[in-house]
Design a protein around this motif. Structure first.
Motif, PDB file in Angstrom:
ATOM      1  N   ARG A 298       0.836  -1.214   0.000  1.00  0.00           N
ATOM      2  CA  ARG A 298       0.000   0.000   0.000  1.00  0.00           C
ATOM      3  C   ARG A 298       0.868   1.259   0.000  1.00  0.00           C
ATOM      4  O   ARG A 298       0.500   2.277  -0.594  1.00  0.00           O
ATOM      5  CB  ARG A 298      -0.956  -0.025   1.195  1.00  0.00           C
ATOM      6  N   ARG A 300       3.826   1.500  -1.477  1.00  0.00           N
ATOM      7  CA  ARG A 300       4.309   1.639  -2.850  1.00  0.00           C
ATOM      8  C   ARG A 300       3.228   2.220  -3.763  1.00  0.00           C
ATOM      9  O   ARG A 300       3.513   3.025  -4.655  1.00  0.00           O
ATOM     10  CB  ARG A 300       4.788   0.286  -3.373  1.00  0.00           C
ATOM     11  N   ASN A 301       2.006   1.831  -3.519  1.00  0.00           N
ATOM     12  CA  ASN A 301       0.884   2.378  -4.292  1.00  0.00           C
ATOM     13  C   ASN A 301       0.717   3.873  -4.018  1.00  0.00           C
ATOM     14  O   ASN A 301       0.479   4.667  -4.936  1.00  0.00           O
ATOM     15  CB  ASN A 301      -0.394   1.624  -3.949  1.00  0.00           C
ATOM     16  N   GLN A 304       3.337   5.886  -5.813  1.00  0.00           N
ATOM     17  CA  GLN A 304       3.004   6.036  -7.234  1.00  0.00           C
ATOM     18  C   GLN A 304       1.981   7.156  -7.438  1.00  0.00           C
ATOM     19  O   GLN A 304       2.071   7.917  -8.407  1.00  0.00           O
ATOM     20  CB  GLN A 304       2.463   4.723  -7.787  1.00  0.00           C
ATOM     21  N   GLN A 305       1.018   7.251  -6.525  1.00  0.00           N
ATOM     22  CA  GLN A 305      -0.020   8.274  -6.660  1.00  0.00           C
ATOM     23  C   GLN A 305       0.520   9.681  -6.477  1.00  0.00           C
ATOM     24  O   GLN A 305       0.005  10.629  -7.080  1.00  0.00           O
ATOM     25  CB  GLN A 305      -1.130   8.016  -5.636  1.00  0.00           C
TER      26      GLN A 305
END
Length: 313
Positions: A298, A300-301, A304-305
């Protein structure tokens, strides 16, 4: 220790070898890890450091190691009021201050037992102040063995003496934090550092000098980013995402801490043992591993955002 710039001050972990001895080489490496992430100060010998499981000699050696590694690049504070009497606590505060720390942090819950009234706490604080000369002090609302929160009125009174320059707040109450900042606003040498990431943005906006949270032992670069950008109007969406991430992941990061944090650092490639003296071993149960794996995914996500705004992605 406070500046206009909001700072992240990590509550430092203590690395141990597999035999339970303090790993001073890894402590130096970990100190550099915090500094590379952008920490503006260091809180050594705190609860995350497993201070209650360190001998007095180890406490002092850990503090000295952190100071030597930091080399004056950032200020270092450390807890110091250990001892069964106020006089003994004052003596150890002097020993900690002699290491070269910027301020010695006083654990409020060691000054009065849980059943004692607030006046006992105030009287013992006054006694401690009188026994420690002009040594700069801070206060920490340490939750172990129980939590004793300083009222805004009491904190304001202490800061007005000119002796108290640091406060690590664990009240979990943004109303109290705002009032503490209001009462201490006229003392530029003082800084309140909030531990509760659920209201991190609100706390920084209310005048807190920075954040000092266990989440920084997982994602120091993300806490630093929030300190630098909490009020950046161009990054409102990203700030909201980061704040929500810390809210959503609060329980995960507290589970099996500090072992879980050491395990996360190990997963990231840091050569650090997962051993804690609290548990006496390096075993990490399956549920903790699974939780940390999910947390990492989560994170890493999230990166990215916000990658366009996140310099450490």
């Amino acid at each position: 220790m406070t500046t206009k710039k909001k700072e992240f001050v990590p509550v430092m972990l203590t690395p141990f070898k597999e035999n339970g001895a303090v790993d001073f080489d890894r402590l130096a490496y970990l100190t550099e890890h915090y500094l590379r992430a952008g920490a503006g100060g260091l809180f050594a010998n705190c609860l995350s450091s497993e201070m209650f499981d360190l001998s007095d000699a180890e406490k002092l050696k850990v503090i000295e190691q952190v100071l030597n590694t930091a080399g004056g690049r950032v200020p270092v504070v450390a807890a110091g009021n250990f001892g069964r009497t106020i006089e003994a606590q004052a003596d150890f505060i002097k020993r900690v201050y002699d290491t070269g720390v910027r301020a010695v942090i006083v654990l409020a819950n060691l000054l009065a037992e849980q059943t004692m009234p607030g006046q006992v706490l105030e009287d013992n604080i006054d006694r401690l102040l009188s026994l420690t000369g002009n040594i700069p002090l801070g206060f920490y609302e340490c939750p172990v063995p129980y939590k004793r929160v300083l009222s805004p009125v009491l904190l304001g009174k202490l800061v007005s003496t000119g002796r108290v320059i640091y406060h690590k707040d664990t009240s979990l109450d943004i109303v109290q934090v705002k009032e503490k900042n209001r009462r201490c606003a006229g003392f530029p040498a003082f800084g309140l550092y909030d531990a509760y990431m659920v209201h991190a943005v609100a706390s920084l906006s209310s005048g807190s000098a920075g954040l000092s949270c266990i989440q920084g032992n997982y994602f120091p670069e993300l806490v630093v980013w929030l300190c630098r950008n909490y009020n950046n109007s161009r990054l409102n969406d990203e700030v909201r995402l980061v704040q929500q991430f810390f809210i959503d992941e609060m329980e995960v990061m507290h589970k099996d801490y500090p072992k879980a944090a050491k395990y996360y650092l190990w997963k990231k490639g840091m050569n650090i043992s997962v051993y804690t003296r609290i548990s006496g071993n390096s075993e990490v149960d399956y549920s903790t591993k699974e939780a940390i794996d999910g947390l990492d995914a989560r994170y890493r996500n999230l990166v990215q955002q916000i990658s366009g705004a996140f310099l450490h992605a």
